[in-house]
Design an enzyme around this catalytic site. Sequence first.
Site, PDB file in Angstrom:
ATOM      1  N   LYS A 146       1.637  10.716  -0.324  1.00  0.00           N
ATOM      2  CA  LYS A 146       2.604   9.658   0.351  1.00  0.00           C
ATOM      3  C   LYS A 146       2.746   8.507  -0.951  1.00  0.00           C
ATOM      4  O   LYS A 146       1.886   7.949  -1.062  1.00  0.00           O
ATOM      5  CB  LYS A 146       2.264   9.333   1.575  1.00  0.00           C
ATOM      6  CG  LYS A 146       2.909   8.120   2.321  1.00  0.00           C
ATOM      7  CD  LYS A 146       2.552   7.740   3.756  1.00  0.00           C
ATOM      8  CE  LYS A 146       1.727   6.606   3.734  1.00  0.00           C
ATOM      9  NZ  LYS A 146       1.820   6.088   5.319  1.00  0.00           N
TER      10      LYS A 146
HETATM   11  C1  R5P Z   1      -0.320   2.314   5.025  1.00  0.00           C
HETATM   12  O1  R5P Z   1      -0.952   2.436   3.973  1.00  0.00           O
HETATM   13  C2  R5P Z   1      -0.421   2.905   6.098  1.00  0.00           C
HETATM   14  O2  R5P Z   1      -1.175   4.112   5.973  1.00  0.00           O
HETATM   15  C3  R5P Z   1       0.915   3.051   6.658  1.00  0.00           C
HETATM   16  O3  R5P Z   1       0.777   4.462   7.389  1.00  0.00           O
HETATM   17  C4  R5P Z   1       2.212   3.299   5.823  1.00  0.00           C
HETATM   18  O4  R5P Z   1       2.383   2.157   5.096  1.00  0.00           O
HETATM   19  C5  R5P Z   1       3.356   4.011   6.537  1.00  0.00           C
HETATM   20  O5  R5P Z   1       3.880   3.052   7.525  1.00  0.00           O
HETATM   21  P1  R5P Z   1       5.029   2.240   7.234  1.00  0.00           P
HETATM   22  O6  R5P Z   1       6.563   3.111   7.138  1.00  0.00           O
HETATM   23  O7  R5P Z   1       5.098   1.157   8.193  1.00  0.00           O
HETATM   24  O8  R5P Z   1       4.986   1.358   5.709  1.00  0.00           O
END
Ligand code: R5P
Length: 262
Positions: free
Chosen positions: A172
């Site tokens: 990710k």
């Molecule tokens: C950050 O490392 C967290 O794992 C969140 O899951 C990630 O940032 C995704 O969430 P958002 O779309 O709010 O950035």
Amino acid sequence: MDWGLENRLNRILKPDTGRTVMLAVDHGYFLGPTSGLEDPGRTVEPLLPYADSLMLTRGVLRQCIPASSDIPVVLRVSGGTSILSELSGEGLTVATDDAIRLNASAITLSVFVGGEGERETLLNLAKLCDVGQKYGIPVLAVTAVGKDMVRDARYLGLACRICAEIGAHFVKTYYCDGFEEVIANTPIPVVIAGGKKIGEREAIELAHNAIKAGASGVDMGRNIFQSDCPVGMIRAVRSVVHENATVNDAFEIYRQEKDARG
Ligand code: R5P
């Protein structure tokens, strides 16, 4: 890839499209109280029918998600730091047998390429990949970006490639200009985080651009659960990811859902 690992991965990256809509609600692991996640169970309940998996910590899973739920769990197993400290010093926070006991479909940690904790977090990724290989559990590497790092294709491409080389099964990262380059140099599926809350149309556009550039989906949190219509947003993003909807068509899904709910 062995059967169990492939089967778990297919629960997240849907075989008919090869893509996924992951709902991220793990923010509290370093942010503490997070707007929209005061009562995580209540927040996610109406969203689950539209999510392919739920990314969260074991504490929230155990306390807030009914065990009767059949949503695949992507379990965050890293942490140990907070917004008050040096974030890149994360370690592993969940033992392998507990991740298995919690029936995790995937396990996930953050790596801090270029940060103080670079070596430690990348070596933790390696350990986790060994665990994943041993028990057939896919590993999602999250490329955390330090405050002083530039979120460009060069940096994100470097971080994603390193995660793939170490053995992550998917990664990710953040969307950026020239994202095609990140995808071209990353030989595992790439999903994007949503990042801080932006306008609904802008967030749909972000997902659309990422998919167009070759992303395998989204792992989105704040732009869904902090929206004025979370169900509308997740349905809109889902149409982009799984049905190649245009930005206009997806935004219309959001708008209609919002109108219907008053
Ligand atoms: C950050 O490392 C967290 O794992 C969140 O899951 C990630 O940032 C995704 O969430 P958002 O779309 O709010 O950035």
